[in-house]
Design a protein around this motif. Structure first.
Motif, PDB file in Angstrom:
ATOM      1  N   LYS A   1       0.518  -1.354  -0.276  1.00  0.00           N
ATOM      2  CA  LYS A   1       0.223   0.409   0.184  1.00  0.00           C
ATOM      3  C   LYS A   1       0.624   1.106  -0.515  1.00  0.00           C
ATOM      4  O   LYS A   1       0.519   2.371  -0.398  1.00  0.00           O
ATOM      5  CB  LYS A   1      -1.178   0.036   1.389  1.00  0.00           C
ATOM      6  N   GLU A   2       2.078   1.455   1.062  1.00  0.00           N
ATOM      7  CA  GLU A   2       2.402   2.476   0.609  1.00  0.00           C
ATOM      8  C   GLU A   2       3.483   2.808  -0.216  1.00  0.00           C
ATOM      9  O   GLU A   2       3.098   4.198  -1.124  1.00  0.00           O
ATOM     10  CB  GLU A   2       4.433   2.457   1.911  1.00  0.00           C
ATOM     11  N   LEU A   3       3.654   1.562  -1.014  1.00  0.00           N
ATOM     12  CA  LEU A   3       4.695   1.963  -2.638  1.00  0.00           C
ATOM     13  C   LEU A   3       4.084   1.987  -3.431  1.00  0.00           C
ATOM     14  O   LEU A   3       4.332   2.924  -4.278  1.00  0.00           O
ATOM     15  CB  LEU A   3       5.331   0.557  -2.954  1.00  0.00           C
ATOM     16  N   ARG A   4       2.782   1.354  -3.938  1.00  0.00           N
ATOM     17  CA  ARG A   4       1.359   1.442  -4.648  1.00  0.00           C
ATOM     18  C   ARG A   4       1.228   3.696  -3.965  1.00  0.00           C
ATOM     19  O   ARG A   4       1.017   4.079  -5.001  1.00  0.00           O
ATOM     20  CB  ARG A   4       0.772   1.655  -4.107  1.00  0.00           C
ATOM     21  N   ALA A   5       0.869   3.905  -2.788  1.00  0.00           N
ATOM     22  CA  ALA A   5       0.608   5.457  -2.608  1.00  0.00           C
ATOM     23  C   ALA A   5       2.151   5.811  -2.979  1.00  0.00           C
ATOM     24  O   ALA A   5       1.469   6.886  -4.086  1.00  0.00           O
ATOM     25  CB  ALA A   5       0.353   5.962  -1.247  1.00  0.00           C
ATOM     26  N   LYS A   6       2.574   5.983  -3.391  1.00  0.00           N
ATOM     27  CA  LYS A   6       4.204   6.470  -3.659  1.00  0.00           C
ATOM     28  C   LYS A   6       4.189   6.436  -4.909  1.00  0.00           C
ATOM     29  O   LYS A   6       4.934   7.556  -5.257  1.00  0.00           O
ATOM     30  CB  LYS A   6       5.316   5.758  -2.895  1.00  0.00           C
ATOM     31  N   TYR A   7       4.562   5.412  -5.262  1.00  0.00           N
ATOM     32  CA  TYR A   7       4.909   5.315  -7.431  1.00  0.00           C
ATOM     33  C   TYR A   7       3.469   5.294  -7.675  1.00  0.00           C
ATOM     34  O   TYR A   7       3.614   5.644  -9.063  1.00  0.00           O
ATOM     35  CB  TYR A   7       5.540   4.287  -7.985  1.00  0.00           C
ATOM     36  N   ASN A   8       2.199   5.960  -7.205  1.00  0.00           N
ATOM     37  CA  ASN A   8       1.207   5.412  -8.340  1.00  0.00           C
ATOM     38  C   ASN A   8       0.793   4.121  -9.093  1.00  0.00           C
ATOM     39  O   ASN A   8       0.284   4.021 -10.386  1.00  0.00           O
ATOM     40  CB  ASN A   8       0.580   6.835  -8.884  1.00  0.00           C
ATOM     41  N   VAL A   9       1.520   2.848  -8.751  1.00  0.00           N
ATOM     42  CA  VAL A   9       1.470   1.672  -9.672  1.00  0.00           C
ATOM     43  C   VAL A   9       0.873   0.713  -8.974  1.00  0.00           C
ATOM     44  O   VAL A   9       1.376   1.071  -7.499  1.00  0.00           O
ATOM     45  CB  VAL A   9       2.851   1.857 -10.161  1.00  0.00           C
ATOM     46  N   ARG A  10      -0.054   0.241  -9.676  1.00  0.00           N
ATOM     47  CA  ARG A  10      -0.542  -1.206  -9.003  1.00  0.00           C
ATOM     48  C   ARG A  10       0.843  -2.627  -8.306  1.00  0.00           C
ATOM     49  O   ARG A  10       0.924  -2.796  -7.360  1.00  0.00           O
ATOM     50  CB  ARG A  10      -1.721  -1.766  -9.514  1.00  0.00           C
ATOM     51  N   SER A  11       1.827  -2.579  -9.861  1.00  0.00           N
ATOM     52  CA  SER A  11       2.122  -4.030  -9.445  1.00  0.00           C
ATOM     53  C   SER A  11       3.252  -4.310 -10.647  1.00  0.00           C
ATOM     54  O   SER A  11       3.363  -3.334 -11.475  1.00  0.00           O
ATOM     55  CB  SER A  11       1.646  -5.403 -10.278  1.00  0.00           C
ATOM     56  N   ILE A  12       4.386  -4.525 -10.716  1.00  0.00           N
ATOM     57  CA  ILE A  12       5.368  -4.823 -11.114  1.00  0.00           C
ATOM     58  C   ILE A  12       5.768  -5.899 -11.741  1.00  0.00           C
ATOM     59  O   ILE A  12       6.021  -7.240 -10.424  1.00  0.00           O
ATOM     60  CB  ILE A  12       6.422  -3.559 -10.836  1.00  0.00           C
ATOM     61  N   PRO A  13       7.286  -6.093 -12.535  1.00  0.00           N
ATOM     62  CA  PRO A  13       7.641  -7.829 -12.427  1.00  0.00           C
ATOM     63  C   PRO A  13       8.414  -7.438 -11.786  1.00  0.00           C
ATOM     64  O   PRO A  13       9.162  -6.786 -11.250  1.00  0.00           O
ATOM     65  CB  PRO A  13       7.956  -7.572 -13.942  1.00  0.00           C
ATOM     66  N   ILE A  14       8.257  -8.958 -11.126  1.00  0.00           N
ATOM     67  CA  ILE A  14       9.435  -9.273 -10.390  1.00  0.00           C
ATOM     68  C   ILE A  14      10.558  -9.639 -10.125  1.00  0.00           C
ATOM     69  O   ILE A  14      10.379  -9.908 -11.672  1.00  0.00           O
ATOM     70  CB  ILE A  14       8.705 -10.819  -9.007  1.00  0.00           C
ATOM     71  N   ARG A  15      11.637  -9.160  -9.564  1.00  0.00           N
ATOM     72  CA  ARG A  15      13.235  -9.556  -9.748  1.00  0.00           C
ATOM     73  C   ARG A  15      13.941  -9.491  -8.581  1.00  0.00           C
ATOM     74  O   ARG A  15      13.357  -9.083  -7.475  1.00  0.00           O
ATOM     75  CB  ARG A  15      13.901  -8.141 -10.282  1.00  0.00           C
TER      76      ARG A  15
ATOM     77  N   ALA B   1      12.146   4.028 -14.934  1.00  0.00           N
ATOM     78  CA  ALA B   1      11.657   4.473 -15.925  1.00  0.00           C
ATOM     79  C   ALA B   1      10.625   3.853 -15.832  1.00  0.00           C
ATOM     80  O   ALA B   1       9.371   3.846 -16.165  1.00  0.00           O
ATOM     81  CB  ALA B   1      12.260   4.312 -17.416  1.00  0.00           C
ATOM     82  N   LEU B   2      10.159   2.348 -15.676  1.00  0.00           N
ATOM     83  CA  LEU B   2       9.072   1.590 -15.996  1.00  0.00           C
ATOM     84  C   LEU B   2       7.984   1.920 -15.160  1.00  0.00           C
ATOM     85  O   LEU B   2       7.316   2.705 -15.385  1.00  0.00           O
ATOM     86  CB  LEU B   2       9.237   0.032 -15.655  1.00  0.00           C
ATOM     87  N   LEU B   3       8.242   2.449 -13.935  1.00  0.00           N
ATOM     88  CA  LEU B   3       7.910   3.066 -13.155  1.00  0.00           C
ATOM     89  C   LEU B   3       7.045   4.563 -13.219  1.00  0.00           C
ATOM     90  O   LEU B   3       6.156   4.420 -13.098  1.00  0.00           O
ATOM     91  CB  LEU B   3       8.334   3.536 -11.541  1.00  0.00           C
ATOM     92  N   ASP B   4       7.655   5.354 -13.581  1.00  0.00           N
ATOM     93  CA  ASP B   4       7.211   7.074 -14.262  1.00  0.00           C
ATOM     94  C   ASP B   4       6.976   6.851 -15.665  1.00  0.00           C
ATOM     95  O   ASP B   4       5.231   6.909 -15.664  1.00  0.00           O
ATOM     96  CB  ASP B   4       8.286   7.627 -15.542  1.00  0.00           C
ATOM     97  N   ARG B   5       6.839   5.081 -16.470  1.00  0.00           N
ATOM     98  CA  ARG B   5       5.837   5.222 -17.373  1.00  0.00           C
ATOM     99  C   ARG B   5       4.384   4.481 -17.192  1.00  0.00           C
ATOM    100  O   ARG B   5       3.513   5.585 -17.485  1.00  0.00           O
ATOM    101  CB  ARG B   5       6.687   4.260 -18.062  1.00  0.00           C
ATOM    102  N   LYS B   6       4.574   4.037 -16.242  1.00  0.00           N
ATOM    103  CA  LYS B   6       2.824   3.031 -15.687  1.00  0.00           C
ATOM    104  C   LYS B   6       2.523   4.522 -15.189  1.00  0.00           C
ATOM    105  O   LYS B   6       1.189   4.210 -14.633  1.00  0.00           O
ATOM    106  CB  LYS B   6       3.639   1.948 -14.789  1.00  0.00           C
TER     107      LYS B   6
END
Length: 125
Positions: free
Chosen positions: A30-44, A110-115
């Motif tokens: 929830k914290e990261l979702r609020a910070k980046y405004n992104v729901r999910s990303i590929p795991i690494r 870049a991925l987070l910015d794009r999303k």
């Protein structure tokens, strides 16, 4: 994209590695979702995650391996003891974890910015 269940399953389970990466995504906390405004990303590999389902629920740790062939990830303290005393990592499906800390590099940023831009433009419309 086919609407036939049979073809969709075949495409999913025979997907090449570069597509499996995208399919093997996990939701952000929830914290990261609020910070980046992104729901999910590929795991690494060095992401920190928390298991949300199964017998290892509430266990957290760093991702040590993304096993694309088996659709599983291995996490630091999620292990099982074998009969001979050896400890082996237990594979967890990425949909059953939540990312608590992201390993950021320029591509990931870049991925987070794009999303984020994509979600912003949808909100404006």
């Amino acid at each position: 994209v086919s609407s036939t269940a049979r073809k969709a399953r075949k495409a999913h389970f025979n997907a090449p590695s570069h597509l499996r990466q995208k399919i093997m995504s996990a939701t952000l906390s929830k914290e990261l979702r609020a910070k980046y405004n992104v729901r999910s990303i590929p795991i690494r590999r060095d992401d920190e995650v928390m298991v949300m389902r199964g017998q290892f629920k509430e266990r957290d740790g760093k991702v040590t391996q993304v096993y694309r062939k088996k659709w599983r990830i291995h996490i630091e303290r999620v292990t099982r003891d074998k009969v001979n005393g050896q400890t082996v990592p237990v594979g967890i499906h990425p949909s059953k974890v939540v990312i608590t800390k992201i390993k950021l590099d320029k591509d990931r940023k870049a991925l987070l910015d794009r999303k984020n831009k994509a979600t912003k433009s949808k909100a404006d419309a």
